[in-house]
Design a protein around this motif. Structure first.
Motif, PDB file in Angstrom:
ATOM      1  N   SER A  96      71.851  69.874  47.433  1.00 38.10           N
ATOM      2  CA  SER A  96      70.415  69.632  47.192  1.00 38.10           C
ATOM      3  C   SER A  96      69.910  70.596  46.121  1.00 38.10           C
ATOM      4  CB  SER A  96      69.622  69.805  48.482  1.00 38.10           C
ATOM      5  OG  SER A  96      69.704  71.135  48.926  1.00 38.10           O
ATOM      6  N   LEU A  97      68.966  70.084  45.320  1.00 35.47           N
ATOM      7  CA  LEU A  97      68.408  70.873  44.216  1.00 35.47           C
ATOM      8  C   LEU A  97      67.044  71.405  44.637  1.00 35.47           C
ATOM      9  CD1 LEU A  97      68.429  71.720  41.178  1.00 35.47           C
ATOM     10  CD2 LEU A  97      67.351  69.517  40.716  1.00 35.47           C
ATOM     11  N   HIS A  98      66.841  72.694  44.467  1.00 36.53           N
ATOM     12  CA  HIS A  98      65.528  73.269  44.776  1.00 36.53           C
ATOM     13  C   HIS A  98      64.556  72.807  43.706  1.00 36.53           C
ATOM     14  CE1 HIS A  98      67.136  76.722  47.440  1.00 36.53           C
ATOM     15  NE2 HIS A  98      67.932  75.686  47.472  1.00 36.53           N
ATOM     16  N   PRO A  99      63.396  72.307  44.083  1.00 39.71           N
ATOM     17  CA  PRO A  99      62.472  71.796  43.067  1.00 39.71           C
ATOM     18  C   PRO A  99      61.994  72.904  42.119  1.00 39.71           C
ATOM     19  CG  PRO A  99      61.475  71.736  45.249  1.00 39.71           C
ATOM     20  CD  PRO A  99      62.884  72.136  45.451  1.00 39.71           C
ATOM     21  N   LEU A 100      61.976  72.555  40.839  1.00 35.57           N
ATOM     22  CA  LEU A 100      61.522  73.505  39.815  1.00 35.57           C
ATOM     23  C   LEU A 100      60.057  73.219  39.528  1.00 35.57           C
ATOM     24  CD1 LEU A 100      64.245  73.643  37.048  1.00 35.57           C
ATOM     25  CD2 LEU A 100      63.216  75.595  38.161  1.00 35.57           C
ATOM     26  N   GLU A 101      59.210  74.152  39.786  1.00 34.68           N
ATOM     27  CA  GLU A 101      57.787  73.920  39.541  1.00 34.68           C
ATOM     28  C   GLU A 101      57.245  75.019  38.646  1.00 34.68           C
ATOM     29  OE1 GLU A 101      55.797  73.526  43.255  1.00 34.68           O
ATOM     30  OE2 GLU A 101      56.676  71.568  43.668  1.00 34.68           O
ATOM     31  N   GLY A 116      81.964  74.409  57.668  1.00 30.17           N
ATOM     32  CA  GLY A 116      81.065  74.397  56.520  1.00 30.17           C
ATOM     33  C   GLY A 116      80.376  75.743  56.347  1.00 30.17           C
ATOM     34  N   ARG A 117      80.280  76.190  55.096  1.00 33.00           N
ATOM     35  CA  ARG A 117      79.595  77.464  54.811  1.00 33.00           C
ATOM     36  C   ARG A 117      78.459  77.157  53.827  1.00 33.00           C
ATOM     37  NH1 ARG A 117      80.654  81.188  50.689  1.00 33.00           N
ATOM     38  NH2 ARG A 117      82.491  80.007  50.107  1.00 33.00           N
ATOM     39  N   PRO A 118      77.211  77.437  54.222  1.00 35.72           N
ATOM     40  CA  PRO A 118      76.108  77.158  53.294  1.00 35.72           C
ATOM     41  C   PRO A 118      76.118  78.116  52.109  1.00 35.72           C
ATOM     42  CG  PRO A 118      75.282  78.176  55.299  1.00 35.72           C
ATOM     43  CD  PRO A 118      76.745  77.987  55.502  1.00 35.72           C
ATOM     44  N   VAL A 119      75.952  77.549  50.930  1.00 37.73           N
ATOM     45  CA  VAL A 119      76.008  78.349  49.698  1.00 37.73           C
ATOM     46  C   VAL A 119      74.846  77.941  48.804  1.00 37.73           C
ATOM     47  CG1 VAL A 119      77.317  78.710  47.561  1.00 37.73           C
ATOM     48  CG2 VAL A 119      78.502  78.675  49.741  1.00 37.73           C
ATOM     49  N   THR A 120      74.204  78.898  48.167  1.00 36.50           N
ATOM     50  CA  THR A 120      73.163  78.593  47.175  1.00 36.50           C
ATOM     51  C   THR A 120      73.569  79.248  45.862  1.00 36.50           C
ATOM     52  OG1 THR A 120      71.466  78.497  48.856  1.00 36.50           O
ATOM     53  CG2 THR A 120      70.711  78.821  46.606  1.00 36.50           C
ATOM     54  N   ILE A 121      73.580  78.473  44.799  1.00 37.78           N
ATOM     55  CA  ILE A 121      73.951  79.034  43.496  1.00 37.78           C
ATOM     56  C   ILE A 121      72.807  78.794  42.520  1.00 37.78           C
ATOM     57  CG2 ILE A 121      76.458  78.921  43.732  1.00 37.78           C
ATOM     58  CD1 ILE A 121      76.351  76.264  42.245  1.00 37.78           C
ATOM     59  N   ALA A 122      72.761  79.636  41.491  1.00 33.84           N
ATOM     60  CA  ALA A 122      71.645  79.544  40.539  1.00 33.84           C
ATOM     61  C   ALA A 122      72.186  79.545  39.119  1.00 33.84           C
ATOM     62  CB  ALA A 122      70.696  80.714  40.741  1.00 33.84           C
ATOM     63  N   SER A 123      71.430  78.915  38.212  1.00 32.76           N
ATOM     64  CA  SER A 123      71.815  78.907  36.801  1.00 32.76           C
ATOM     65  C   SER A 123      71.120  80.078  36.097  1.00 32.76           C
ATOM     66  CB  SER A 123      71.372  77.597  36.162  1.00 32.76           C
ATOM     67  OG  SER A 123      69.965  77.563  36.125  1.00 32.76           O
ATOM     68  N   GLU A 124      71.498  80.271  34.864  1.00 37.55           N
ATOM     69  CA  GLU A 124      70.828  81.313  34.068  1.00 37.55           C
ATOM     70  C   GLU A 124      69.443  80.798  33.666  1.00 37.55           C
ATOM     71  OE1 GLU A 124      71.944  84.347  33.116  1.00 37.55           O
ATOM     72  OE2 GLU A 124      73.693  84.019  34.406  1.00 37.55           O
TER      73      GLU A 124
END
Lengths: 283, 587
Positions: B176-181, B255-263
């Motif tokens: 899932s993508l976190h909404p960018l606002e 399952g292991r929950p993971v959150t990754i971020a872009s630059e």
């Protein structure tokens, strides 16, 4: 020429009766047989007259319509309906006569009644569409789930659906009856083939029956009517409707009818100002 | 063939029959070539699909031109049946994966296919291959997110394409993508997420790419992101060696929950320049084209011609205003409802707006339709531009004195034999006449109330069937109970016969035969020792009892065949006990 008193051939039978010279045989020959013959003739003539009456009224009403005597035509068609000739064509003709008399509400009422019996009649659909075009109120069309899903029932009348279902009903149960005694392979396939159309025809007939008997549509007959907040003349006027508007009739209280529009606007109107399409007069 | 199998076979055949009838033999055959993207890097794989509609199965593989600059891998063939607007259509899809060999813009296609002796050709598509700008040397691991912006310096209301690429080597789910606002920035997703294979730092990854049209509504400097994605990474969990569950069947995953971020990325938004701004400019930014045509160019007075204007391009199509034709002398103008078509693809938000007018000159001569204009800020040249339609001249011939009802697009139709056909004029309206046929008096069947006749037709067959069913059932039960009573009486009758003092072998054999017939519902004329033992064994009698019965019958037969059939048989046999036992054992 001198008339001999005893020359019976020239004496009236009644005179003979009065003279009490009549015998039993004479009575049969001269009174009973003519009476029976006359009675039979009267019955036959009366019966023929009864058969012809409907036709005569129909032809006379059509003649009146063609000659522009629309009130006479209306009376004739109403007479036919009272006699039990409740065919779609008679309702159609009556609708036409009312249309010519510029009674748009009644014209639409009778066209709608005719449409229940003649759903595919091209003349009727044209005239009804034309009459509805003349109305003033833009009433939204009600979206009916049944008629949208079972779209074919709009093009078939109740009698046609009944006949179709009755035929399939007899065939299906007939095959099942045969299978109680012998079980040839064709009866298995017969049941499988007829089961689906039987179910569809049965459901269609049931839905059409419900649609026809529970039809709560009514037509505004007066040129302009006030729709009130309550069944009293001094209540607030909610909105106005005009002749020919097709509305939904909920119930009657005293002299007032509660009506509804497809967009759920509701209100009370004098009962005589609207008439149900499936009313007592129709059924 | 079992009943169930026969049932399934029948229904399947019926379904196939209906399907075959619906598909239609002579359906139109069309070949379409599509790519899952129009731009790719040299390390990406692009999915190419050749869709053949109107055939049910593939006959030969398509030949596709323009693939010299790609490595091509076959991705399989699939058949499909689809229902569009109630019409059933079949088709075959051929899938290929393309790996670009070099950068450049390539035209792929047409695909050619031979079906029923005829060659069918598809459309062509264009693919732009750019050089991969991926960093080398640093290993980013099995899971990382890369964001890119098509331009870091844009004008107000100019679209920039913001792409997010998720590179995956692990087994993941629930992405899932976190909404960018962001204030002053509008983000609109462009189509669905795309999946493909790519190379990053000499390693193969599965890539999930999502594109957004980023439209700034306020000038200034912005920091876009970082964008964040959450997912569950599946990890293998093996049981301890030697354990009962140390088996591939019990190989579990957790399952292991993971959150990754872009630059984060920077974006500079410039205000629109004042220089050269047209007076009628209403804030439209993008790249647009305008086309128009007037048909026909010569008409009679009172007839209508149709002017069509279409504006299409990239930008906010819904900002395009409804253009107006100024009023013209002796000419009626009827505007049709404009048709707006908004598209969102990898190139950005765009589409078209089509406007139509029916132009009805009332007098003969030349009617000049002035040009229509639209101003916008061009993001390619960074200047204001004004689009213009040409000024049209409509040649009006003398009419017949009566004006047509305007009908956009249907002023005149061309007949099959190239003769010009006129639209039918409605001169008046009235109701149709009354029905005069005597058939009008025939009573219609309208069963709104259930009367006895209708009830009989509706429910009669069911009632008759039910009645006959119960009669048949009752008779069957009666026969069964009759047989049961006879069977119960059989042992009693046999016992009675056995108790006679002068019972001879003949009578005993007949008594055994009668017992078997009545007990088991048989109709044996005579019974031998072998037959009796076979029957009794098949009905579940014990071996011992069967053997005993066999011996008795054998003895009776011996007595009969040695001439002692009528002599009383020795009563050392306990026949009554044997029959009672058999009676209990057999079914």
């Amino acid at each position: 020429m001198a008339i001999s008193f005893h020359d019976r051939s020239l004496i009236s039978p009644l005179l003979i009766l009065s003279k009490k010279h009549v015998t039993h045989q004479y009575f049969i020959q001269m009174v009973f047989i003519p009476f029976i013959v006359c009675s039979l003739l009267f019955i036959v003539t009366y019966a023929q007259g009864q058969d012809q009456t409907g036709e005569e009224i129909f032809f006379k009403a059509n003649l009146a319509y063609n000659e522009g005597r629309y009130q006479d035509a209306i009376e004739g068609y109403h007479q036919l309906i009272r006699k039990g000739y409740r065919s779609g064509q008679v309702y159609f003709n009556l609708g036409n006569a009312y249309f010519r008399e510029e009674e748009l509400g009644k014209a639409i009422l009778f066209y709608e009644r005719a449409k229940i019996l003649l759903p595919r009649d091209a003349d009727l659909n044209f005239n009804l569409g034309y009459a509805l075009d003349q109305t003033q109120d833009a009433i939204p069309k009600s979206s009916d789930f049944i008629t949208q899903t079972f779209f074919w029932i709009n093009n078939l009348n109740l009698g046609e659906l009944f006949l179709g279902f009755a035929l399939l009903n007899i065939v299906l149960w007939g095959i099942l009856l045969i299978r109680l005694f012998i079980k040839p392979e064709w009866t298995y396939y017969g049941v499988m083939i007829f089961l689906i159309p039987w179910s569809i025809a049965g459901l269609s007939f049931g839905l059409k029956w419900y649609q026809v008997t529970m039809d709560d549509r009514a037509v505004v007959l007066q040129e302009q009517v006030n729709i009130m907040a309550g069944p009293h003349s001094d209540d607030t006027v909610l909105f106005q409707l005009h002749e020919g508007a097709v509305i939904l009739h909920e119930r009657v209280e005293d002299e007032w009818a509660l009506i509804r529009l497809p967009d759920n606007k509701r209100g009370w109107v004098k009962n005589g100002a609207v008439e149900k399409i499936i009313g007592a007069a129709y059924s | 063939m079992t009943s169930r199998f026969r049932h399934i076979l029948f229904l399947s055949m019926l379904a196939i029959l209906i399907l075959s009838a619906s598909l239609g033999y002579g359906a139109d055959i069309t070949v379409t070539l599509t790519l899952d993207r129009t731009e790719a890097t040299t390390v990406d794989s692009v999915r190419m699909k050749v869709s053949v509609s109107g055939v049910r199965e593939s006959t030969s593989s398509p030949g596709i031109q323009g693939l010299e600059n790609f490595y091509v891998t076959q991705g399989g063939t699939s058949s499909r049946v689809e229902i569009i607007n109630g019409q059933m259509k079949a088709g075959v899809d051929y899938t290929y994966f393309l790996q670009p060999r070099q950068t450049g813009t390539f035209q792929i296609g047409p695909a050619e296919l031979m079906i029923k002796g005829k060659t069918f050709q598809s459309n062509t598509v264009t693919l732009t291959v750019i050089k991969s700008d991926q960093a080398t040397g640093s290993d980013k691991g099995p899971l990382f997110l890369v964001s890119t912006l098509s331009s870091n310096d844009v004008y107000l209301e100019e679209q920039a394409i913001y792409s997010l690429k998720l590179y995956i080597q692990a087994n993941v789910r629930d992405i899932s993508l976190h909404p960018l606002e962001m204030e002053g920035i509008t983000l609109t997703q462009l189509g669905d997420a795309q999946e493909y294979q790519s190379i990053y730092n000499n390693q193969s990854y599965k890539v999930i790419e999502v594109g957004f049209a980023l439209t700034p509504t306020k000038p200034g400097g912005y920091v876009i992101g970082p964008a964040k994605m959450s997912m569950t990474v599946l990890e293998s969990r093996r049981r301890s060696p030697g354990s009962l569950f140390d088996d591939p069947f019990f190989h579990l995953t957790t399952g292991r929950p993971v959150t990754i971020a872009s630059e984060p990325l920077t974006l500079n938004v410039r205000p629109l320049p004042d220089k050269g701004r047209p007076t009628n400019y209403i804030g439209l930014v993008g790249r647009f084209e305008m086309t128009s045509h007037l048909e026909p160019s010569t008409i009679e007075a009172g007839e209508s011609a149709t002017l069509t204007v279409q504006i299409k391009g990239l930008g906010k199509i819904n900002l395009i205003p409804d253009l107006n034709i100024p009023s013209l002398n002796d000419t009626k103008i009827y505007a049709d409802q404009p048709v707006l078509n908004v598209t969102k693809d990898r190139g950005g938000i765009g589409g078209s707006k089509t406007m139509k007018w029916a132009i009805v000159p009332e007098k003969e001569g030349q009617t000049i339709i002035p040009s229509l204009t639209l101003s916008y800020f061009d993001t390619t040249t960074h200047q204001y531009r004004t689009l213009k339609t040409p000024s049209y001249s409509l040649n009006v011939l003398p009419g017949q004195g009566q004006r047509d009802t305007p009908a956009i697009g249907s002023a005149k139709d061309q007949g099959a034999d190239n003769t010009v056909k006129k639209a039918i004029k409605e001169l008046g309206r009235d109701i149709l006449p009354v029905h005069t046929s005597i058939k009008a008096l025939s009573q219609p069947l309208s069963p709104t109330r259930i009367n006895p006749m209708i009830g009989l037709i509706l429910f009669g067959p069911l009632v008759i069937y039910g009645g006959v069913f119960f009669i048949v059932l009752f008779r069957k039960r009666s026969l069964e109970s009759q047989t049961e009573i006879t069977a119960k009486r059989a042992a009693r009758k046999f016992s009675k016969q056995c108790r006679q003092d002068d019972l001879c072998a003949n009578d005993l054999l007949l008594a055994i035969r009668d017992y078997l017939n009545e007990k088991l519902g048989l109709s044996l004329g005579a019974v031998t020792a072998h037959e009796a033992s076979v029957i009794l064994e098949s009905r579940g009698a014990s071996h011992e009892a069967v053997q005993y019965m066999r011996d008795i019958i054998q003895r009776c037969e011996d007595a009969i065949y040695t001439g002692q059939g009528q002599s009383p048989i020795v009563q050392d046999l306990d026949m009554v006990k044997l029959i009672k036992r058999i009676d209990k054992e057999i079914r």
